[in-house]
Structures are given as C-alpha cells and as structure tokens.
Enzyme design. Structure first.
Site, PDB file in Angstrom:
ATOM      1  N   ASP A  55       0.857  -1.173   0.000  1.00 30.35           N
ATOM      2  CA  ASP A  55       0.000   0.000   0.000  1.00 30.35           C
ATOM      3  C   ASP A  55       0.906   1.240   0.000  1.00 30.35           C
ATOM      4  O   ASP A  55       2.084   1.172   0.345  1.00 30.35           O
ATOM      5  CB  ASP A  55      -0.959  -0.021   1.205  1.00 30.35           C
ATOM      6  CG  ASP A  55      -2.143   0.897   0.978  1.00 30.35           C
ATOM      7  OD1 ASP A  55      -3.160   0.743   1.663  1.00 30.35           O
ATOM      8  OD2 ASP A  55      -2.054   1.757   0.081  1.00 30.35           O
TER       9      ASP A  55
HETATM   10  C1  GLC Z   1      -4.216   4.371  -0.163  1.00 28.44           C
HETATM   11  C2  GLC Z   1      -5.131   3.294   0.331  1.00 28.44           C
HETATM   12  C3  GLC Z   1      -5.332   2.165  -0.633  1.00 28.44           C
HETATM   13  C4  GLC Z   1      -5.325   2.709  -2.048  1.00 28.44           C
HETATM   14  C5  GLC Z   1      -3.921   3.225  -2.330  1.00 28.44           C
HETATM   15  C6  GLC Z   1      -3.815   3.853  -3.715  1.00 28.44           C
HETATM   16  O1  GLC Z   1      -3.314   4.735   0.832  1.00 28.44           O
HETATM   17  O2  GLC Z   1      -4.820   2.713   1.596  1.00 28.44           O
HETATM   18  O3  GLC Z   1      -6.582   1.539  -0.301  1.00 28.44           O
HETATM   19  O4  GLC Z   1      -5.650   1.680  -2.963  1.00 28.44           O
HETATM   20  O5  GLC Z   1      -3.485   4.158  -1.364  1.00 28.44           O
HETATM   21  O6  GLC Z   1      -4.608   4.963  -3.804  1.00 28.44           O
END
Ligand code: GLC
Length: 738
Positions: free
Chosen positions: A282
């Site tokens: 993430d």
């Molecule tokens: C964010 C979220 C995740 C998302 C990613 C890309 O921090 O935790 O759910 O898919 O970044 O946007």
C-alpha cells in the site's frame, strides 16, 4: 472402444492446446526475464502515482516519464483516460525491452457511474447485484485505459470509528466472503485478456479493519485463531475466486507489519491458498516500516518486504533505491526478485498488453462508455436495494404522492456530489447528470413541496433555522436530510465522535418541537450514533452514500415506488463507548440475561446491553411472519447435511422482499464459540398475503471452526439453528451432531 477414443480426441486436443497456451505464457515470461538487466527487473517492481491526483503523500522526484523511458517504472496509479494512458504507454514502448505499463486506480464503487459505497451495497444482500456493479465499473474504467482496480476492499469492519468501514462489507465473515468473491468476479468478468476486464486487487491484507481504537493505520493484535475464524475468510474467498492481485495493509499484525509479514504473504496467500498473482504494497508502506520500528532504514525495509512476498512497491521507492545493492550484497537472492518480476510480467501477458499495449486506450470505446443509460438504470436499482428502513412509526412511510405539503429540510436535499461518497470521481457534467433528492421528489405526484436548507453539514451556524421552522410550520410532514460530508468517512477519517456533525440534530429537535411528523434520511459512509433522532423521528431511512442515482433511488423509496429491503451489514452502537459491538460475540461466563441486566454480568452500568440496531436489521413497508423451523433430522452424523425449512408469510398490504437469515450456534466447543454465526441467507419476494417455504442446507463444513492450534476442525455436540429477518428476531431449533 475406438468410438470412445474418437469421442475423447477433441477433448484431448483442447487440453493439449490449453496446456500449450499456458506453457506459452510461462515461456514468454521466462524469455523476457532472461533478457532483463537487474535494473529493468527492479523497474517492474516499482509503481508510482502521477502528480495530479494524490491518494497518499506525494514525493516529487524528477522526470517520471524519463524513468518510464528507461524501464524504471512498471506501473502507474492515478492516471486514466484513453489518450493519457496511450501517451504514457508510447513512452514505455521507447524503453529497451518495450515492457508495457500497468495502469491502476481506486475504482471502489463505480467510475463514471458512481454506485453506492460498498458498505451500502452490502446492505442489499444481493450478491448478484454487487457482482454486476463491479462489472459495470470495470467496463467503464477499462474504457478509459485502466487495467487494474485497487478493489475489492474486503476488510472485516467491527468499529465504525474507523472511516474505512464504508469500503467493505461489514462485520460478518460469511457475508464478507460472498461479497468479496462476487466483486472479484465482477471486476475480472470473463477473464483477463478481455478489454472490459480489470485486474482485481484484494485489500488490505490483512485485518486492517481491526486497528486498535478504530484509529486508521493503528496496530492490530489478535490470536491466529481469531484472525482465521473472523477476519481471513473474505481474503481467502477472493483469492479462490481468482483475484489477480492483492494489496497488503499499513498495519502491523501481531508485531510484524503486514508488508513484511511472511505468514500472511508467503505461508498463507502464496502457499496454502495457491495464489499465483502478485502483491502490491500500500502507498509507501514499505518505507513506513522505519516508522514502525521494524526496519532501521530503507535498505532493510526493502529487504524485509521483498523476502516476505511484497512483489511491487507502491510509491515508497524502496526497491528502486535499494534492491540492486541488496542483490549485489547477497542480502536478497536474485530468485526472490525473479519470482516477483515473473508474477508481474505474467499479469501483463494475461492482460494482452505485450500483444497490444494500447488495447485499453481506445478513444471510441471511451466515448461509448461515457454515458451508458443501462448503467444509470442499474445504479438506481442497486441504490434502492441498499437503503435500510430503520423506523416507520404509525406507517408514516411511504409518503403520499398527493394532497400534502411536505417540507424538505437539510443540507443534502439539493446536494449533488455529497451522495457520491469517498473514493468517487467528479465529472464536469455531474451538475446536469445527477438528480437531487429535491428534483426527484418533485417528480413524485402533486404534493406541495417546500424547501429550506436549515443548516450546513459541519458548520455551527443556526442562521437557517428560522426559515426551516417556518417551512415546517406550513407543512403536514417534514423530511430532514442528515449525515456526513462525502469525505468524512474513508481513509484517514477515523472519528472519536460519530454523531451527526454540526448542528443537524439541534435542527431536528427544533423541527420535532413543531409537533409535525419528522422523517429523517441519513447519508453516511458508516454507522452513526443518533439517539435523539432514533427516538423522536417518526421514520428513518439510512441512505448511506448512494452515488449518481441517490436522488432518484431515495425518492423511489420515500414515495413507495420501491419497498425498502436493505438489512444492516454492521451493528449500530448506541454510543461510541459501546464500540466494538458485533453480533457474533462470545457469551462470556457472565452473560447479561437481557438488555437491562447489570447484576454482576458483562455489561455497562450506564447503557443498555444491545446495539441501537442489530446486524441484519431492516424494516419493510409490509410485515413478515415466520413459522416454526422444521428440521429433516434432530441428529446428524459428521458426513450428513441438515435441512432446515421455514415458512415466511407477507402479512402486510403490499409486496415486499425479505432477507431470510440463517445462523447457527455451537453450544460447547474445545474453544469458546460465538452465540451466533451467519451461515446462509435467501432474499425472497412475497406478494401481500403470500407465503413461501424457504429451505436451507447446513453442511458439516458449515459447522467447522478454527481451534487455538489454528486447525480447522469439526466437533460433535449440541447445536442451535436460528432463522429470522435479522440477527436477534429469530426462531430457533436444536440438533445434535454425533
Ligand atoms: C491508499 C489506500 C489504498 C489505495 C492506495 C492507492 O493509501 O490505503 O486503499 O488503494 O493508497 O490509492
């Protein structure tokens, strides 16, 4: 004999052809891998966001397009549009090996057509509809050059202080697992390689929803028994449904950050569950292991993450900056890098991007899918199904279509994008494309409608109260729209106070004081606490955040063109102090005998022992009567199914739908067992006066559970079965398993 062989020949050829195809993709992957330098391999493991749309803290670091040209970026996120994706792909084609980019985006609940937030859709308990919702999202998003959605989010949510409960399917692992698999199938459609299919990304692996205190990004600590019994089933179901990718989570789990959690990513996901896709971290989570205190620097963070099975690094640049040295220092074996790169390349081949890198970047298709009336029609249908009727005193609802003066008051009456919720896209034509509650109500019959905003969503001004009360005094019925702003639930939106923000409930009190009946519509991404409203409004509809067709769907239910059938996928607490509260709890040695029992039992001295609204709860404009449960046997063996039937009658005056829910309880186990566990449900439609006999088959596997050695076992003993329209109002029967 020869006839038999002749019949089998076509099948044999098919098997050989398929095997040849499969081998071809693996061979192609190997052939590309053999050509790659270490730097190019690491480039494939690197994902960066574009600088225009941030869904996390942005790092500015030079010319990203030049990095693409040098093969140093394998995937972009937050880039969409046929032309923009094509132009970036053209740059990727200038790289030495011409490896195509993957474009990923958070397509969580729709794209051009915004659907109800996932928690709202879960309230429909309509698995097929949720699959179709994901399918449409993929059709629309892939038409804008996107290959990959960072969805479904399948985290079990028991704590409404955590703003991200809106993205999941609530507190139950059984419902959550069905929804997770359906959404994966919806996004991936007939399979990767179709240009309307997107790679799903199951997130956040794992147990991110159990963050202590409901505080986002916080620690998670639970036994492996609890993790496997209550939190992992949706991830496993999604993996078995063929999800192309997983995303790990920000939290540490039992002291080890998920990003470097070998138990999760290698032992379970890629090991026991046989997952062949790839895992993306993430946003920045690899680098965040320094703050976790699990890595002393990015060099160590990169090593820990890649060895634990994180194949692609979203935004932290840890792999780009450290992996080459880690391999040269023999801290990371090249085989680990090769495995990650092969997993990524395999998906690019399966998506057909090596054959045609531009196949998703098609301006014609983008235009075709830009406003698809069928999608809008479906959005209205699933939105109506997601609305939950929480209260209907004196059958104040549905509202009559003529002969009344109705005052519409509150900050959402004429709201446009505030019903879209978090993780939604704004489009330049929203103001013309989206029907407000006010406009939709105006099309329902010939009542006299009055309007007053009355107050804002979050501000403390009461300047609008007078006008609102004046409108109320001229009306027969007041409809007040309450709730959260669209960004008040979602990522990094944990709240210690989950009551209506601003002065909304003050205004509701003033409107109730007029003596007119008040109906309250609640727009929110999570369960909220609203005790005054719950006790004093005559009618309450929980409308969540329904997206593009919110106005029309709400008006359909408000005026009776659709009889609400939604059921809560999460328990609603009476106060924040009651959190966490969920239906599948353990009984304890001192269970409360009823909701007011406080005599040396597990209870609060200052609060009733039950949730404000229980899991599975939702009313209808009609009423349903349940007969007694009939079991085909009172005792079953460990290899026999149990069949339970019950007759449900529509005892009201209008047709309606009911989600008939089946729960079980294992009375005695080698570990304590929940007082109820959802093991089945059927949504049935009944005309006024009609009865239906509903039958459930309970298999021995439904009675299995994880013990404290994390073994998935079946134990003989006494069981109860419960069937009803929510998790508390149930009929029950007993049976034994020998
Ligand atoms: C964010 C979220 C995740 C998302 C990613 C890309 O921090 O935790 O759910 O898919 O970044 O946007």
């Amino acid at each position: 004999m020869y006839k038999k062989i002749a019949c089998l020949l076509p099948l044999l050829c098919l098997v050989m052809w398929v095997a040849a195809q499969k081998k071809t993709i693996d061979q192609k992957v190997d052939s590309v891998l053999r050509l790659m330098t270490l730097a190019e391999k690491i480039g494939q493991m690197n994902q960066l966001s574009n600088d225009f749309v941030a869904t996390g803290p942005i790092t500015k670091d030079g010319d990203k397009q030049d990095k693409v040209r040098k093969g140093m970026i394998g995937s972009y996120l937050n880039v969409y549009g046929a032309e923009r994706t094509r132009s970036l792909q053209e740059i990727a084609m200038q790289s030495r090996l011409k490896i195509p980019l993957l474009f990923g985006q958070d397509v969580i609940h729709g794209f051009r057509t915004i659907f109800p937030v996932p928690l709202a859709e879960a309230a429909s308990w309509d698995i097929a509809a949720m699959e179709q919702s994901a399918r449409i999202a993929a059709i629309e998003a892939s038409a804008q050059g996107l290959h990959w959605t960072f969805a479904p989010m399948v985290d079990i949510g028991r704590d409404p202080r955590w703003g991200r409960v809106m993205e999941g399917a609530g507190e139950d692992p059984y419902l959550g697992a069905l929804v997770a698999a359906a959404r994966v199938k919806g996004f991936q459609g007939k399979g990767l390689g179709n240009t309307d299919a997107m790679m799903a990304c199951v997130k956040h692996f794992a147990a991110y929803g159990a963050a202590v205190g409901g505080r986002d990004y916080n620690s998670v600590d639970m036994s492996l028994m609890h993790l496997n019994q209550f939190f992992l089933p949706p991830y496993k179901a999604a993996s078995l449904a063929g999800a192309a990718t997983f995303m790990n989570s920000f939290n540490d789990l039992n002291g080890i950050p998920a990003t470097a959690n070998k138990y999760l990513q290698r032992d379970l996901l890629k090991g026991q569950w046989g997952f062949k896709g790839f895992v993306v971290s993430d946003w920045g989570s690899i680098g965040e292991m320094i703050d976790h205190g699990y890595a002393k620097d990015n060099y160590e963070a990169a090593m820990l993450a890649v060895k634990a099975g994180s194949d692609m690094d979203m935004e932290s640049r840890s792999y780009t900056n450290n992996l080459e040295k880690l391999v040269k220092d023999k801290k990371v074996d090249i085989a680990v890098v090769d495995d990650a790169v092969k997993r990524i390349l395999r998906k690019k081949f399966e998506m057909g991007l090596f054959d045609d890198p531009y196949r998703f970047s098609n301006v014609e298709r983008e235009k075709q899918q830009y406003s698809n009336p069928e999608h809008i029609k479906f959005a209205r249908e699933i939105s109506r199904k997601s609305i939950v009727l929480l209260k209907n005193e004196q059958n104040i609802l549905p509202l009559p279509k003529l002969g009344k003066t109705i005052a519409f008051v509150g900050p959402f009456v004429k709201a446009i994008s505030d019903h879209n919720g978090f993780w939604s896209f704004d489009w330049e034509d929203d103001s013309t494309r989206i029907t407000t509650i006010w406009d939709a109500a105006g099309k329902k019959g010939s009542n006299k409608l009055l309007y007053a905003a009355g107050c804002g969503i979050t501000d403390s001004s009461k300047a609008g109260f007078e006008e609102a009360i004046a409108a109320a005094n001229q009306s027969d019925i007041i409809v007040f729209t309450a709730g959260e702003k669209r960004d008040m639930s979602g990522e990094a939106k944990s709240r210690s106070n989950i009551q209506f923000p601003g002065v909304q409930e003050d205004l509701i009190k003033a409107l109730v004081a007029t003596g007119k009946p008040v109906v309250v519509l609640i727009a929110a991404g999570r369960p909220l606490v609203f005790n005054y409203t719950a006790d004093n409004a005559k009618g309450i509809l929980y409308t969540w955040w329904l997206g593009t067709e919110a106005g029309n769907a709400i008006a359909d239910v408000l005026f009776g063109d659709y009889n609400p059938s939604g059921k809560l996928p999460m328990s609603f607490p009476r106060t924040e102090g009651q959190i966490p509260i969920y239906y599948n709890y353990f009984n304890t040695g001192r269970p409360a005998k009823n909701e007011t029992d406080r005599n040396y039992v597990s209870a609060y001295t200052d609060l009733l022992n039950t949730p404000k609204y229980p899991f599975g709860f939702g009313l209808s404009y009609t009423s349903f009567e349940y007969g007694e449960i009939v079991l085909n046997k009172k005792t079953i063996s460990a290899t026999e199914n149990l069949v339970a039937t019950i007759t449900v009658k529509n005892t009201g005056a209008v047709a309606g739908e009911e989600v008939v829910q089946l729960y079980i309880r294992d009375l005695v186990g080698s570990v304590v067992r929940p007082v109820k566990e959802l093991k089945g449900f059927q949504k049935i439609a009944l005309r006024a006066g009609e009865s239906k006999t509903v039958s459930f088959t309970v298999k021995p596997d439904d009675l299995k559970f994880y013990n404290n050695e994390v073994k998935f076992i079946l134990e003989p003993g006494d069981f109860k079965i419960f069937i009803g329209g929510n998790s508390t109002a149930v009929k029950e029967a007993a049976f034994k398993m020998q």
